[in-house]
Write a protein that holds these residues in place. Structure first.
Motif, mmCIF file in Angstrom:
data_model
loop_
_atom_site.group_PDB
_atom_site.id
_atom_site.type_symbol
_atom_site.label_atom_id
_atom_site.label_comp_id
_atom_site.label_asym_id
_atom_site.label_seq_id
_atom_site.Cartn_x
_atom_site.Cartn_y
_atom_site.Cartn_z
ATOM 1 N N LYS A 202 0.835 -1.205 0.000
ATOM 2 C CA LYS A 202 0.000 0.000 0.000
ATOM 3 C C LYS A 202 0.871 1.257 0.000
ATOM 4 O O LYS A 202 0.606 2.218 -0.734
ATOM 5 C CB LYS A 202 -0.917 0.003 1.224
ATOM 6 C CG LYS A 202 -1.803 1.230 1.316
ATOM 7 C CD LYS A 202 -2.681 1.191 2.560
ATOM 8 C CE LYS A 202 -3.519 2.462 2.674
ATOM 9 N NZ LYS A 202 -4.359 2.458 3.899
ATOM 10 N N TYR A 233 -3.728 2.856 -9.643
ATOM 11 C CA TYR A 233 -3.313 2.982 -8.243
ATOM 12 C C TYR A 233 -4.080 4.096 -7.538
ATOM 13 O O TYR A 233 -4.415 3.974 -6.355
ATOM 14 C CB TYR A 233 -1.817 3.276 -8.157
ATOM 15 C CG TYR A 233 -0.925 2.166 -8.651
ATOM 16 C CD1 TYR A 233 -1.295 0.827 -8.541
ATOM 17 C CD2 TYR A 233 0.310 2.448 -9.238
ATOM 18 C CE1 TYR A 233 -0.470 -0.181 -8.995
ATOM 19 C CE2 TYR A 233 1.142 1.443 -9.696
ATOM 20 C CZ TYR A 233 0.745 0.124 -9.576
ATOM 21 O OH TYR A 233 1.567 -0.869 -10.025
ATOM 22 N N LEU A 237 -5.916 2.878 -4.135
ATOM 23 C CA LEU A 237 -5.326 3.230 -2.843
ATOM 24 C C LEU A 237 -6.360 3.549 -1.764
ATOM 25 O O LEU A 237 -6.256 3.035 -0.642
ATOM 26 C CB LEU A 237 -4.350 4.399 -3.022
ATOM 27 C CG LEU A 237 -3.597 4.842 -1.766
ATOM 28 C CD1 LEU A 237 -2.735 3.712 -1.226
ATOM 29 C CD2 LEU A 237 -2.719 6.069 -2.076
#
Length: 413
Positions: A202, A233, A237
């Motif tokens: 992450k 991403y 996220l």
């Protein structure tokens, strides 16, 4: 911001739960009137509140680097009748704030260049984690770039990846809990490694987004897979809801009985004096690790000390001897403090006074730590090893410099 315990809906500065009297107005406009005189801000408005009427700031959190510059610069907008601004800071050191502003005053200079290939390296690392494939990336990008796509389509495209990663994290958490109940150290280590790997995954996604956003402004990658991953991403996220867990602390019985404020006075911070620090470039993005820093430092010292001493000594004996007794005695030396303040670490390491003070510290500790002190006195190898540990692992040089700075900071003006 969302907080399910406080309410079902998300919270913003315009939400009725926080500011019921705004009635749809932008908070910047509402601040112009008499109703709102003080604004309590979090990260968003801390660096992004543009209102010329703002003339005072109370700071009760740590500020550093560009964040210090962006935060305190909220006060620098001109407005008729505004001739004074002030900052009441409860936390930060004036020298650190001044250093932050100097780095960006007039011209910001990098100490070296940033390698644009870091983006490719980080993409390869994220791909190798195996949490998604190219088809899943392309599916999200196709929905994101389709002006007629619905939110439900984006959710459906992201859901398989989010579900896969979240299930692995929850499974690792459960495995860790079971292993801790069984006191199975090997299983505990395995489960913790899995959790750490996912947290790093992450963190690497966030690093990629920041790195690509910065470098793509000055470097043409000419690679659609790089841009595709940036889009992918950025959407993924916020859905990975782990990595910020904290153990609960019961404060219900805590009672504040005393508090004390000390006026440190006004601090002058001239920007045109002294050297201007250079900014470090981005290096080795995605090379972080999840660890307890203090614990890792102590383990590093123990590992080094184990090679120096022999006999029936516990790790705690060795750690206390080096990190507390010897280092503590060296920290009392005014000579070493001055040398650490006025010299580089390399110059400090070659100082004959350091060798003399180290011998004095060993002899001073002889009564309490006879076995280790005797070995240290009779072996130049052990003395050299101690010197290396104190300089490169126990941060003797840095601590001496910090002590000297703190003494200067509290000299009455």
């Amino acid at each position: 911001m969302s907080d399910k315990e406080s309410g079902p809906d998300g919270f913003t500065e315009n939400s009725k739960a926080l500011n019921p009297n705004l009635k749809g107005r932008d908070i910047r406009e509402a601040f112009k009137g008499d109703e709102y005189q003080i604004l309590l801000v979090a990260n968003k408005f801390q660096t992004g509140f543009d209102q010329p009427l703002l003339c005072g700031m109370y700071v009760d959190k740590r500020l550093a680097g560009i964040q210090a510059v962006q935060t305190l610069s909220r006060l620098n907008r001109a407005h008729p009748g505004k001739d004074t601004t002030y900052v009441l800071d409860f936390v930060n050191d004036t020298e650190e704030v001044l250093a932050a502003f100097k780095a960006y005053h007039t011209t910001a200079v990098l100490s070296s260049t940033t390698n644009p290939n870091l983006v490719f390296n980080l993409r390869a690392k994220l791909d190798a984690a195996g949490h998604y494939d190219n088809f899943e990336v392309d599916r999200v990008v196709a929905v994101e770039l389709n002006p007629n796509a619905k939110q439900s389509e984006l959710v459906a495209a992201l859901d398989p990846v989010q579900d896969r990663v979240m299930k692995r994290y929850k499974a690792a958490q459960l495995a860790l809990k079971i292993a801790q109940e069984k006191e199975d150290n090997k299983a505990i280590e395995s489960a913790q490694d899995e959790i750490n790997a996912l947290i790093l995954f992450k963190g690497d996604i966030g690093a990629f987004i920041r790195l690509y956003t910065f470098l793509s402004q000055i470097f043409d990658y000419g690679n659609s897979s790089i841009e595709s991953r940036a889009i992918f991403y950025k959407r993924l996220l916020p859905l990975l809801e782990f990595g910020r867990e904290r153990e609960g602390i019961d404060l219900s019985k805590v009672v504040l009985t005393h508090h004390h404020l000390k006026n440190s006075g006004k601090k002058a911070m001239p920007l045109n004096e002294g050297e201007t620090p250079k900014l470090d470039p981005i290096t080795e993005a995605g090379s972080g690790s999840v660890q307890e820093k203090e614990k890792a430092l102590l383990n590093e010292i123990i590992e080094k000390v184990n090679d120096l001493f022999e006999g029936e000594l516990t790790d705690q004996d060795k750690l206390v001897y080096v990190n507390n007794v010897i280092k503590g005695k060296l920290l009392e030396s005014e000579t070493l403090r001055q040398q650490a303040t006025n010299n580089t670490k390399e110059q400090f390491a070659n100082s004959p006074d350091l060798k003399t003070e180290l011998l004095n510290a060993i002899m001073g500790a002889l009564d309490a730590h006879t076995l280790m002190s005797t070995q240290a006195l009779n072996s130049s190898t052990v003395q050299g090893g101690l010197k290396d540990i104190l300089l490169n692992h126990a941060h003797l040089y840095e601590t001496l410099r910090d002590d000297a700075r703190n003494q200067k900071a509290f000299v009455p003006i």
